[in-house]
Design a protein around this motif. Structure first.
Motif, PDB file in Angstrom:
ATOM      1  N   GLN A  71      -0.977   4.535  10.031  1.00 38.26           N
ATOM      2  CA  GLN A  71      -1.550   5.699   9.340  1.00 38.26           C
ATOM      3  C   GLN A  71      -0.693   6.024   8.118  1.00 38.26           C
ATOM      4  OE1 GLN A  71      -1.326   9.414  11.434  1.00 38.26           O
ATOM      5  NE2 GLN A  71      -2.698  10.449  10.009  1.00 38.26           N
ATOM      6  N   TYR A  72       0.613   6.002   8.280  1.00 38.95           N
ATOM      7  CA  TYR A  72       1.530   6.265   7.170  1.00 38.95           C
ATOM      8  C   TYR A  72       1.310   5.262   6.036  1.00 38.95           C
ATOM      9  CZ  TYR A  72       5.855   6.745   4.536  1.00 38.95           C
ATOM     10  OH  TYR A  72       6.759   6.899   3.522  1.00 38.95           O
ATOM     11  N   GLU A  73       0.998   4.016   6.371  1.00 36.25           N
ATOM     12  CA  GLU A  73       0.749   2.972   5.372  1.00 36.25           C
ATOM     13  C   GLU A  73      -0.625   3.118   4.723  1.00 36.25           C
ATOM     14  OE1 GLU A  73       1.336  -0.968   6.955  1.00 36.25           O
ATOM     15  OE2 GLU A  73       3.322  -0.458   7.730  1.00 36.25           O
ATOM     16  N   GLY A  74      -1.448   4.010   5.250  1.00 37.89           N
ATOM     17  CA  GLY A  74      -2.777   4.220   4.683  1.00 37.89           C
ATOM     18  C   GLY A  74      -3.848   3.303   5.245  1.00 37.89           C
ATOM     19  N   LEU A  75      -3.510   2.526   6.267  1.00 40.35           N
ATOM     20  CA  LEU A  75      -4.497   1.622   6.860  1.00 40.35           C
ATOM     21  C   LEU A  75      -5.358   2.318   7.904  1.00 40.35           C
ATOM     22  CD1 LEU A  75      -2.339  -1.607   7.202  1.00 40.35           C
ATOM     23  CD2 LEU A  75      -3.964  -1.004   5.399  1.00 40.35           C
ATOM     24  N   ALA A  97      -7.021   0.919  -7.024  1.00 43.28           N
ATOM     25  CA  ALA A  97      -6.071  -0.036  -6.448  1.00 43.28           C
ATOM     26  C   ALA A  97      -6.062  -1.334  -7.254  1.00 43.28           C
ATOM     27  CB  ALA A  97      -6.417  -0.311  -4.984  1.00 43.28           C
ATOM     28  N   GLU A  98      -7.226  -1.756  -7.746  1.00 40.52           N
ATOM     29  CA  GLU A  98      -7.277  -2.968  -8.571  1.00 40.52           C
ATOM     30  C   GLU A  98      -6.496  -2.784  -9.869  1.00 40.52           C
ATOM     31  OE1 GLU A  98     -11.446  -3.699  -9.040  1.00 40.52           O
ATOM     32  OE2 GLU A  98     -11.594  -4.703  -7.102  1.00 40.52           O
ATOM     33  N   ARG A  99      -6.682  -1.645 -10.518  1.00 42.95           N
ATOM     34  CA  ARG A  99      -5.929  -1.383 -11.763  1.00 42.95           C
ATOM     35  C   ARG A  99      -4.437  -1.354 -11.490  1.00 42.95           C
ATOM     36  NH1 ARG A  99     -10.275   2.302 -12.509  1.00 42.95           N
ATOM     37  NH2 ARG A  99      -8.981   4.013 -11.776  1.00 42.95           N
ATOM     38  N   LEU A 100      -4.045  -0.661 -10.448  1.00 44.96           N
ATOM     39  CA  LEU A 100      -2.632  -0.563 -10.088  1.00 44.96           C
ATOM     40  C   LEU A 100      -2.072  -1.932  -9.724  1.00 44.96           C
ATOM     41  CD1 LEU A 100      -0.184   1.242  -9.604  1.00 44.96           C
ATOM     42  CD2 LEU A 100      -1.036   1.655  -7.295  1.00 44.96           C
ATOM     43  N   TYR A 101      -2.823  -2.696  -8.961  1.00 43.21           N
ATOM     44  CA  TYR A 101      -2.384  -4.025  -8.555  1.00 43.21           C
ATOM     45  C   TYR A 101      -2.175  -4.919  -9.784  1.00 43.21           C
ATOM     46  CZ  TYR A 101      -2.354  -8.575  -6.276  1.00 43.21           C
ATOM     47  OH  TYR A 101      -2.012  -9.837  -5.857  1.00 43.21           O
ATOM     48  N   ARG A 102      -3.124  -4.913 -10.719  1.00 40.88           N
ATOM     49  CA  ARG A 102      -2.975  -5.733 -11.934  1.00 40.88           C
ATOM     50  C   ARG A 102      -1.731  -5.336 -12.715  1.00 40.88           C
ATOM     51  NH1 ARG A 102      -8.541  -4.928 -12.447  1.00 40.88           N
ATOM     52  NH2 ARG A 102      -8.191  -3.379 -14.068  1.00 40.88           N
ATOM     53  N   LEU A 103      -1.541  -4.040 -12.889  1.00 44.44           N
ATOM     54  CA  LEU A 103      -0.388  -3.540 -13.633  1.00 44.44           C
ATOM     55  C   LEU A 103       0.918  -3.951 -12.951  1.00 44.44           C
ATOM     56  CD1 LEU A 103       0.691  -1.616 -15.915  1.00 44.44           C
ATOM     57  CD2 LEU A 103       0.616   0.184 -14.190  1.00 44.44           C
ATOM     58  N   LEU A 104       1.013  -3.719 -11.663  1.00 44.57           N
ATOM     59  CA  LEU A 104       2.230  -4.052 -10.914  1.00 44.57           C
ATOM     60  C   LEU A 104       2.437  -5.560 -10.829  1.00 44.57           C
ATOM     61  CD1 LEU A 104       1.888  -1.420  -8.061  1.00 44.57           C
ATOM     62  CD2 LEU A 104       3.549  -1.380  -9.939  1.00 44.57           C
ATOM     63  N   LEU A 120      11.334  -0.933  -5.569  1.00 46.85           N
ATOM     64  CA  LEU A 120      10.190  -0.028  -5.518  1.00 46.85           C
ATOM     65  C   LEU A 120       8.944  -0.757  -6.025  1.00 46.85           C
ATOM     66  CD1 LEU A 120       9.027   2.771  -5.036  1.00 46.85           C
ATOM     67  CD2 LEU A 120       9.797   3.414  -7.320  1.00 46.85           C
ATOM     68  N   LEU A 121       9.118  -1.606  -7.035  1.00 46.24           N
ATOM     69  CA  LEU A 121       8.015  -2.403  -7.553  1.00 46.24           C
ATOM     70  C   LEU A 121       7.385  -3.241  -6.437  1.00 46.24           C
ATOM     71  CD1 LEU A 121       6.298  -3.678  -9.847  1.00 46.24           C
ATOM     72  CD2 LEU A 121       8.199  -5.279 -10.189  1.00 46.24           C
ATOM     73  N   LEU A 127       1.765  -2.095  -1.224  1.00 48.20           N
ATOM     74  CA  LEU A 127       0.824  -1.035  -0.857  1.00 48.20           C
ATOM     75  C   LEU A 127      -0.521  -1.221  -1.559  1.00 48.20           C
ATOM     76  CD1 LEU A 127       3.107   2.131  -0.825  1.00 48.20           C
ATOM     77  CD2 LEU A 127       2.023   1.030   1.139  1.00 48.20           C
ATOM     78  N   ALA A 128      -0.490  -1.531  -2.854  1.00 44.62           N
ATOM     79  CA  ALA A 128      -1.738  -1.753  -3.594  1.00 44.62           C
ATOM     80  C   ALA A 128      -2.479  -2.961  -3.030  1.00 44.62           C
ATOM     81  CB  ALA A 128      -1.449  -1.935  -5.081  1.00 44.62           C
ATOM     82  N   GLU A 129      -1.744  -4.020  -2.740  1.00 41.80           N
ATOM     83  CA  GLU A 129      -2.367  -5.212  -2.167  1.00 41.80           C
ATOM     84  C   GLU A 129      -2.969  -4.903  -0.801  1.00 41.80           C
ATOM     85  OE1 GLU A 129      -1.079  -9.537  -0.476  1.00 41.80           O
ATOM     86  OE2 GLU A 129      -0.181  -8.927  -2.379  1.00 41.80           O
ATOM     87  N   GLY A 130      -2.266  -4.110   0.004  1.00 43.87           N
ATOM     88  CA  GLY A 130      -2.790  -3.728   1.313  1.00 43.87           C
ATOM     89  C   GLY A 130      -4.107  -2.981   1.207  1.00 43.87           C
TER      90      GLY A 130
END
Length: 155
Positions: A71-75, A97-104, A120-121, A127-130
């Motif tokens: 739950q803490y991980e958002g799953l 999440a897609e935008r964040l994933y591409r950026l990261l 942190l990166l 997290l974005a990939e998850g």
């Protein structure tokens, strides 16, 4: 009900003794996470504690702890009076999440792997990939490769 491979079964009968409580919970979290991300538990599906206790052959305490960590991980999401359910990712959350994933991911390619893993990166990228794996399930790699190809053709 899914058959749990003997190597993942956490009861003491398979090994003659139980692993330490923390290791037990960590292994359970890892296994449940992978099952959620592979859509063995579908988005929106209830995570039945009793079934998990029986399936893994363990007590309720590590199952509850594992569900809280997911739950803490958002799953997973907690629904009052209904228990834990697999999170459902909305179209807007998926686009974000897609935008964040591409950026990261772009930044991660510029960072040495040893630094990326503990940073942190690396954590934010995971997290974005998850979130995307939860949204796309087993088709994650195929979807992301198709999107990357479409961006390259457009550029």
């Amino acid at each position: 009900m899914l058959q749990v491979p003997e190597t993942l079964r956490l009861d003491g009968a398979a090994r003659g003794m139980l692993p330490p409580a923390r290791a037990l919970c960590d292994r359970l979290v890892d296994d449940l996470r992978q099952r959620v991300l592979r859509h063995e538990f579908a988005p929106g599906q209830a995570m039945d504690e009793r079934s998990l206790v029986e399936e893994y052959g363990i007590s309720r305490t590590p199952v509850r702890e594992a569900l809280k960590r997911l739950q803490y991980e958002g799953l997973l999401v907690a629904r009052p009076h209904y228990g834990m359910h697999v999170a459902v990712i909305s179209a807007e959350e998926r686009r974000e999440a897609e935008r964040l994933y591409r950026l990261l991911h772009t930044q991660a390619r510029r960072t040495p792997p040893a630094q990326r893993e503990a940073s942190l990166l690396g954590h934010m990228l995971a997290l974005a990939e998850g979130r995307l794996r939860l949204a796309y399930g087993p088709a994650f790699e195929q979807r992301m490769a198709a999107k990357a190809g479409a961006r390259q053709r457009a550029a």
